[in-house]
Design an enzyme around this catalytic site. Sequence first.
Site, PDB file in Angstrom:
ATOM      1  N   ILE A  12       0.930  -1.140  -0.013  1.00  0.00           N
ATOM      2  CA  ILE A  12       0.108   0.077  -0.078  1.00  0.00           C
ATOM      3  C   ILE A  12       0.948   1.244   0.009  1.00  0.00           C
ATOM      4  CG2 ILE A  12      -2.008   1.194   1.013  1.00  0.00           C
ATOM      5  CD1 ILE A  12      -2.604  -1.649   2.471  1.00  0.00           C
ATOM      6  N   LEU A  33      13.109  -2.756   4.510  1.00  0.00           N
ATOM      7  CA  LEU A  33      13.087  -3.805   3.305  1.00  0.00           C
ATOM      8  C   LEU A  33      12.736  -5.565   4.275  1.00  0.00           C
ATOM      9  CD1 LEU A  33      16.055  -2.924   1.252  1.00  0.00           C
ATOM     10  CD2 LEU A  33      13.330  -2.305   0.979  1.00  0.00           C
ATOM     11  N   SER A  36       9.567  -6.407   1.854  1.00  0.00           N
ATOM     12  CA  SER A  36       9.743  -5.706   0.378  1.00  0.00           C
ATOM     13  C   SER A  36      10.765  -5.834  -0.085  1.00  0.00           C
ATOM     14  CB  SER A  36       9.101  -4.077   0.585  1.00  0.00           C
ATOM     15  OG  SER A  36       9.987  -3.497   1.594  1.00  0.00           O
ATOM     16  N   ALA A  82       4.322   1.161   7.905  1.00  0.00           N
ATOM     17  CA  ALA A  82       5.382   0.283   8.474  1.00  0.00           C
ATOM     18  C   ALA A  82       4.777  -0.681   9.764  1.00  0.00           C
ATOM     19  CB  ALA A  82       6.569   0.697   8.734  1.00  0.00           C
ATOM     20  N   SER A 125      -7.244  -1.079  10.434  1.00  0.00           N
ATOM     21  CA  SER A 125      -7.888  -2.280   9.674  1.00  0.00           C
ATOM     22  C   SER A 125      -9.129  -2.747  10.473  1.00  0.00           C
ATOM     23  CB  SER A 125      -7.087  -3.370  10.094  1.00  0.00           C
ATOM     24  OG  SER A 125      -7.631  -4.607   9.516  1.00  0.00           O
ATOM     25  N   TYR A 150      -1.770  -9.654  15.894  1.00  0.00           N
ATOM     26  CA  TYR A 150      -1.912  -8.695  14.702  1.00  0.00           C
ATOM     27  C   TYR A 150      -3.115  -7.549  15.006  1.00  0.00           C
ATOM     28  CZ  TYR A 150      -2.704  -6.307  10.491  1.00  0.00           C
ATOM     29  OH  TYR A 150      -2.781  -5.376   9.408  1.00  0.00           O
ATOM     30  N   LYS A 154      -3.341  -3.143  16.019  1.00  0.00           N
ATOM     31  CA  LYS A 154      -4.071  -2.211  15.293  1.00  0.00           C
ATOM     32  C   LYS A 154      -4.981  -1.361  16.425  1.00  0.00           C
ATOM     33  CE  LYS A 154      -2.356  -2.637  11.675  1.00  0.00           C
ATOM     34  NZ  LYS A 154      -1.200  -1.644  11.104  1.00  0.00           N
ATOM     35  N   ASN A 180     -10.455  -4.725   2.351  1.00  0.00           N
ATOM     36  CA  ASN A 180      -9.400  -5.626   1.735  1.00  0.00           C
ATOM     37  C   ASN A 180      -8.736  -5.066   0.535  1.00  0.00           C
ATOM     38  OD1 ASN A 180     -11.282  -7.259   3.501  1.00  0.00           O
ATOM     39  ND2 ASN A 180      -9.948  -8.881   3.313  1.00  0.00           N
ATOM     40  N   ARG A 232     -16.196 -10.376   1.747  1.00  0.00           N
ATOM     41  CA  ARG A 232     -15.310  -9.275   2.142  1.00  0.00           C
ATOM     42  C   ARG A 232     -15.543  -8.004   1.361  1.00  0.00           C
ATOM     43  NH1 ARG A 232     -15.054 -12.421   5.781  1.00  0.00           N
ATOM     44  NH2 ARG A 232     -13.243 -13.305   6.628  1.00  0.00           N
ATOM     45  N   ARG A 296     -11.649 -21.582   8.341  1.00  0.00           N
ATOM     46  CA  ARG A 296     -10.275 -21.338   8.990  1.00  0.00           C
ATOM     47  C   ARG A 296     -10.597 -20.695  10.308  1.00  0.00           C
ATOM     48  NH1 ARG A 296      -6.373 -17.753   5.338  1.00  0.00           N
ATOM     49  NH2 ARG A 296      -8.027 -16.341   5.435  1.00  0.00           N
ATOM     50  N   GLY A 298     -10.598 -18.144  13.206  1.00  0.00           N
ATOM     51  CA  GLY A 298     -10.373 -16.827  13.349  1.00  0.00           C
ATOM     52  C   GLY A 298     -11.220 -15.975  12.076  1.00  0.00           C
TER      53      GLY A 298
HETATM   54  N1  LIG Z   1      -2.660  -5.441   3.074  1.00  0.00           N
HETATM   55  C1  LIG Z   1      -3.855  -5.586   3.976  1.00  0.00           C
HETATM   56  O1  LIG Z   1      -4.554  -6.400   3.747  1.00  0.00           O
HETATM   57  C2  LIG Z   1      -4.025  -4.542   4.932  1.00  0.00           C
HETATM   58  C3  LIG Z   1      -5.194  -4.435   5.589  1.00  0.00           C
HETATM   59  C4  LIG Z   1      -5.326  -3.489   6.690  1.00  0.00           C
HETATM   60  C5  LIG Z   1      -4.366  -2.988   7.188  1.00  0.00           C
HETATM   61  N2  LIG Z   1      -3.076  -2.982   6.698  1.00  0.00           N
HETATM   62  C6  LIG Z   1      -2.128  -2.161   7.128  1.00  0.00           C
HETATM   63  O2  LIG Z   1      -1.348  -1.556   6.169  1.00  0.00           O
HETATM   64  C7  LIG Z   1       0.095  -1.115   6.359  1.00  0.00           C
HETATM   65  C8  LIG Z   1       0.644  -1.565   5.170  1.00  0.00           C
HETATM   66  O3  LIG Z   1       0.429  -2.738   4.707  1.00  0.00           O
HETATM   67  P1  LIG Z   1       0.872  -3.602   3.394  1.00  0.00           P
HETATM   68  O4  LIG Z   1      -0.043  -4.437   2.904  1.00  0.00           O
HETATM   69  O5  LIG Z   1       1.498  -2.419   2.350  1.00  0.00           O
HETATM   70  O6  LIG Z   1       2.042  -4.386   3.896  1.00  0.00           O
HETATM   71  P2  LIG Z   1       3.694  -4.405   3.667  1.00  0.00           P
HETATM   72  O7  LIG Z   1       4.259  -5.357   4.220  1.00  0.00           O
HETATM   73  O8  LIG Z   1       3.739  -4.595   1.978  1.00  0.00           O
HETATM   74  O9  LIG Z   1       4.378  -3.113   3.797  1.00  0.00           O
HETATM   75  C9  LIG Z   1       5.038  -2.775   4.953  1.00  0.00           C
HETATM   76  C10 LIG Z   1       6.213  -2.253   4.863  1.00  0.00           C
HETATM   77  O10 LIG Z   1       6.989  -1.674   6.150  1.00  0.00           O
HETATM   78  C11 LIG Z   1       7.993  -2.282   6.195  1.00  0.00           C
HETATM   79  N3  LIG Z   1       8.364  -2.291   7.513  1.00  0.00           N
HETATM   80  C12 LIG Z   1       7.832  -3.351   8.480  1.00  0.00           C
HETATM   81  N4  LIG Z   1       8.514  -3.090   9.752  1.00  0.00           N
HETATM   82  C13 LIG Z   1       9.409  -2.194   9.462  1.00  0.00           C
HETATM   83  C14 LIG Z   1      10.357  -1.459  10.553  1.00  0.00           C
HETATM   84  N5  LIG Z   1      10.264  -1.820  11.795  1.00  0.00           N
HETATM   85  N6  LIG Z   1      10.977  -0.537   9.979  1.00  0.00           N
HETATM   86  C15 LIG Z   1      10.890  -0.264   8.934  1.00  0.00           C
HETATM   87  N7  LIG Z   1      10.143  -0.684   7.824  1.00  0.00           N
HETATM   88  C16 LIG Z   1       9.312  -1.699   7.973  1.00  0.00           C
HETATM   89  C17 LIG Z   1       8.183  -3.775   5.176  1.00  0.00           C
HETATM   90  O11 LIG Z   1       9.499  -3.836   4.877  1.00  0.00           O
HETATM   91  C18 LIG Z   1       7.232  -3.384   4.257  1.00  0.00           C
HETATM   92  O12 LIG Z   1       7.857  -2.611   2.978  1.00  0.00           O
HETATM   93  C19 LIG Z   1       0.429  -2.093   7.514  1.00  0.00           C
HETATM   94  O13 LIG Z   1       0.329  -1.381   8.755  1.00  0.00           O
HETATM   95  C20 LIG Z   1      -0.816  -3.114   7.723  1.00  0.00           C
HETATM   96  O14 LIG Z   1      -0.847  -3.760   8.730  1.00  0.00           O
HETATM   97  C21 LIG Z   1      -2.885  -3.979   5.521  1.00  0.00           C
END
Ligand SMILES: NC(=O)c1ccc[n+]([C@@H]2O[C@H](COP(=O)([O-])OP(=O)(O)OC[C@H]3O[C@@H](n4cnc5c(N)ncnc54)[C@H](O)[C@@H]3O)[C@@H](O)[C@H]2O)c1
Length: 337
Positions: A12, A33, A36, A82, A125, A150, A154, A180, A232, A296, A298
């Site tokens: 995102i 990273l 990512s 992050a 979330s 997790y 949040k 989602n 969803r 599943r 949860g």
């Molecule tokens: N994708 C989903 O379905 C979803 C849904 C609801 C909420 N979220 C929230 O949105 C946010 C982004 O989600 P996403 O899907 O892009 O996840 P993602 O894992 O693709 O992106 C998170 C990024 O944060 C970086 N990161 C993690 N811990 C770190 C740290 N300690 N220091 C620096 N960088 C760090 C990771 O390397 C990654 O690039 C998250 O907070 C996630 O919980 C995601």
Amino acid sequence: MKILVTGGLGFIGSHTVVELLQKNYEVVIIDNLSNSSISVLEGITSITQKSPQFYKLDLKDKLELSEFFEEHQDLDGIIHFAASKAVGESVEKPLMYYENNINTLVLVLQEMRRKELSNFIFSSSCTVYGQADELPITEEAPVKKAESPYGNTKQIGEEIIQEYAKVNSDFSGISLRYFNPIGAHESTQIGELPIGVPQNLIPFITQTAAGKRKELSVFGDDYPTQDGTAIRDYIHVVDLAKAHIVALERLIQKKNKKNYEVFNLGTGKGNSVLEVIHAFEKVTQQKLPYKIVDRREGDIIAAYADTTKANNDLGWKAELGIEEALKSAWEWQLKQD
Ligand SMILES: NC(=O)c1ccc[n+]([C@@H]2O[C@H](COP(=O)([O-])OP(=O)(O)OC[C@H]3O[C@@H](n4cnc5c(N)ncnc54)[C@H](O)[C@@H]3O)[C@@H](O)[C@H]2O)c1
């Protein structure tokens, strides 16, 4: 305007960075990273023809984070993506999740306080609602006991921001509760890059259709829904990214009604797992092998957003539908080796 995006190379985050750069914001990314790849930076540059500043930095490192904020005292806003996000992993490693999702949030807020920065957007979330009693889900729906560490991070994260905002009138924060997020940028230069076995439906679908996985497991067909599978609200990641800019501008322009606000981000429409499978087969002309397995643990039955507050107060609405999202996810999958 200079914006810090933590986790800006993630799924995102990267799409949001593209939208920010395209609106001429100066962007600084922090990412360690852990989930990512540095190649995402090239994808961002190739779409926007701009190079955001990038810091490979772990937010858990208090000293390095302090040095970063020392160097960047002129931030106009922070979008904090992050975090670790794998529900199953969080059950196995709760402390790692509390450390990475809660400690880092506190550290970032402390630095903001030290530098007198406001304008903070937090990735929350719809998991905070659990199985809501009423659908669609409004922001007024009660937060239910989290099903996983997790989900709990949040809920606790939101509480921390709310309590901090209460005693710091100069601070402005918004929690965005995503439903989602799916899909990829239309350029196919960035998308979702799950490491290992995908936990979410869409990457599992695209990897199965691409022959990387034998078949898709549909968890349960005996839910009280029209076809028995779980429902969803799937939102295109580009729509989601745009909502971050709107939320940020609300804070920068001081249009917020309170110094801490919460918004749902979804399409307002629910789709069952079987509907998603059939829509995918329709838009991609791919046959998807799947089997029905047990529910599943949860998983909730159904969740979709009431988007009235985001539509009216933020002036934002999801524009892209599920078929566009699935098509973009498939095109992105085809580009992966
Ligand atoms: N994708 C989903 O379905 C979803 C849904 C609801 C909420 N979220 C929230 O949105 C946010 C982004 O989600 P996403 O899907 O892009 O996840 P993602 O894992 O693709 O992106 C998170 C990024 O944060 C970086 N990161 C993690 N811990 C770190 C740290 N300690 N220091 C620096 N960088 C760090 C990771 O390397 C990654 O690039 C998250 O907070 C996630 O919980 C995601």
